[in-house]
Scaffold this active site. Sequence first.
Site, PDB file in Angstrom:
ATOM      1  N   ASP A 320      52.769  82.246  72.633  1.00 56.05           N
ATOM      2  CA  ASP A 320      51.417  82.147  74.025  1.00 56.05           C
ATOM      3  C   ASP A 320      52.415  82.537  74.771  1.00 56.05           C
ATOM      4  O   ASP A 320      53.054  83.873  75.698  1.00 56.05           O
ATOM      5  CB  ASP A 320      53.053  80.649  74.906  1.00 56.05           C
ATOM      6  CG  ASP A 320      52.620  80.670  76.251  1.00 56.05           C
ATOM      7  OD1 ASP A 320      51.530  79.988  75.756  1.00 56.05           O
ATOM      8  OD2 ASP A 320      53.160  80.527  77.419  1.00 56.05           O
ATOM      9  N   GLU A 349      48.294  85.189  72.645  1.00 56.71           N
ATOM     10  CA  GLU A 349      47.161  85.425  73.407  1.00 56.71           C
ATOM     11  C   GLU A 349      47.680  86.810  74.589  1.00 56.71           C
ATOM     12  O   GLU A 349      48.298  87.035  74.546  1.00 56.71           O
ATOM     13  CB  GLU A 349      47.848  84.457  75.146  1.00 56.71           C
ATOM     14  CG  GLU A 349      47.652  82.837  74.536  1.00 56.71           C
ATOM     15  CD  GLU A 349      47.466  81.825  75.148  1.00 56.71           C
ATOM     16  OE1 GLU A 349      46.925  81.057  75.801  1.00 56.71           O
ATOM     17  OE2 GLU A 349      48.853  82.137  76.045  1.00 56.71           O
TER      18      GLU A 349
END
Length: 637
Positions: A320, A349
């Site tokens: 994340d 990400e």
Amino acid sequence: MNIKQLMATATLALIIAHNAMAQETFNEVSYSPKSTTFKLNAPEKPTLRLYDAGLGGKAYKKVKLSQTAPNVWTTTVKGDLKGKFYTFDIGRGETPGTFAKAVGVNGKRGAIIDLAETNPAGWDSDKRVPTRSAADLVIYELHHRDFSMSPTSGLVHKGKYLALTEQKAIDHLRALGINAVHILPSFDFASIDELRPDKPQYNWGYDPQNYNVPEGSYSYDAALPTRRITEFKQMVQALHKAGIRVILDVVYNHTFDIDGSNFQRTFPKEYYRYTSSGKPSNGSGCGNETASERTLMRQFMLESIKYWVEEYHIDGFRFDLMGIHDIETMNLIRSELNAIDPGIFVYGEGWSAGKCAYPEDKLAMKANTAQIPGIAAFSDELRDAIRGPFSDDTKPAFLAGLPGMEESVKAGIAGMIAHPQIDYSKVNYTKKPWADEPTQMIAYVSCHDDMCLVDRLRASIPETQYDEETLIRLDLLAQTAVFTSQGVPFMLSGEEMLRNKKGVHNSYNSPDSINEINWQNLKEYPQVLSYYSGLIKLRKLHPAFRLGRADLVRKHLEFLPVQEALVAFRLKDNAGGDKWKNIYVILNGSTELRTVTIPRGKYTIVCANGEVNESGLGEMEGGDVMVDSQSALILHD
């Protein structure tokens, strides 16, 4: 020395330097029937408290730890403490420490257990599913509750780890054809009250509390520390038996809060970044960001990742807000995993949610992907070129027949690598290729953190609100781009059932009525599952769609002349050893029938008019080929 050799040399130097400065491991509790040893990295002498219960009651024993090295404190308590609970306290509040491996209900106290007793029958023979190349992966992102909560699911273990052990769940995943399940955060997180399992509660889980313990609310008894561990392992074991990998979504970039976090209560300020004014940096958008470049946080991440691999047999990790972590730490993680199993897939990400208190050129941002070999990032270029920008749910793109996104789609099809036929000056979010290899790019059009595809289509293309045929046609076209991309394909669970979330964009704490998947759609829209599974089968059977190397992509992937809202390409000369000599893929986002010219000859159609069949749907002659509006055509000679 080429760039890859330089990167390898630099990474080796990092590992040597890391090992030289690393303190002792974070193994805070070592249990045996005769005694238990406790250890903590802290700046001040901690007090150990022992409890009979995971919550409530007073400590029955207090022990001061002794210093054994700089900032390292230990003590050994004799006797069999199995089933007892503990906390540490340096004067900032009680905590189970940073590396608890078992906890009581709601994660406030660590639990003393024998981990070997948590192993289900046959666990010793459970193995990660071998991965030849990341290009072979087809990733299915799911949330435990979303997948199983609806009465229409027919699953018994609703909202639990064990739902993924049920034959119906396994059969569905195998019928779809995916080979990797990405589970949303499944470590112990803070926002769900595990004392009230029958109370309607929902969260995605991006609010970390205890990073190395499975979340209790997905277990049948959060108060029994061993049960959540056993059930998590049973889930992994069942998926592995079915040939499906398990990818864990990890959120090392921030904690639920600062002052109440295990990091801050154990070693204040050592785990977080701060601005020049001394305030917590907020690159996560959640009020804090961790400092992966600092020794304790870096070591913690490395140890935590290895622990999930070794104790839980995890096959991969999705980071994340990976753009908050520094490049050096991500390279160290990749190297440590390579030493265990090079097939463990890592992606994340490639951005942050705000400005970080660390130089951007040293962070694992998407633009720096070439500096983190063996690690992939999501392509928002392909996603938004296909369906419109994340920042505006109502704005459409390629699927609405709008011109101008053709080069962005082409870049996504190639895997965001350098390709002589892609003009990066016309690509939406980047003006140069950011991936060295196509396996460094995740191809997708929807994920949990956004509208699902159906809702996005309805919000941005008015016709789809009342014309179900158009809605389905565009849905299938979007996923054709994903599954024929040379990147690693990724889909949100339930898209194969034409899932919707009633238009909610950010459903992180929306009720089950919004997030749950309606399995009844399998009966109402069987053609959607059939098309998705057909695309996945096509990809699996034909190596031309998953070449895995940039040089092979440049050699075998040839784009045809673009038209407005139309991208076409050829995979030529038995690409990747494919039995088909030439494969043509035409993606027509236009609202008009289009003509594409290919060499004359006899071709077999394998995808057209919302159907996919690897064995063939019919034959046609080459030359000027007609392609229906808002649809895909795939054929081969």
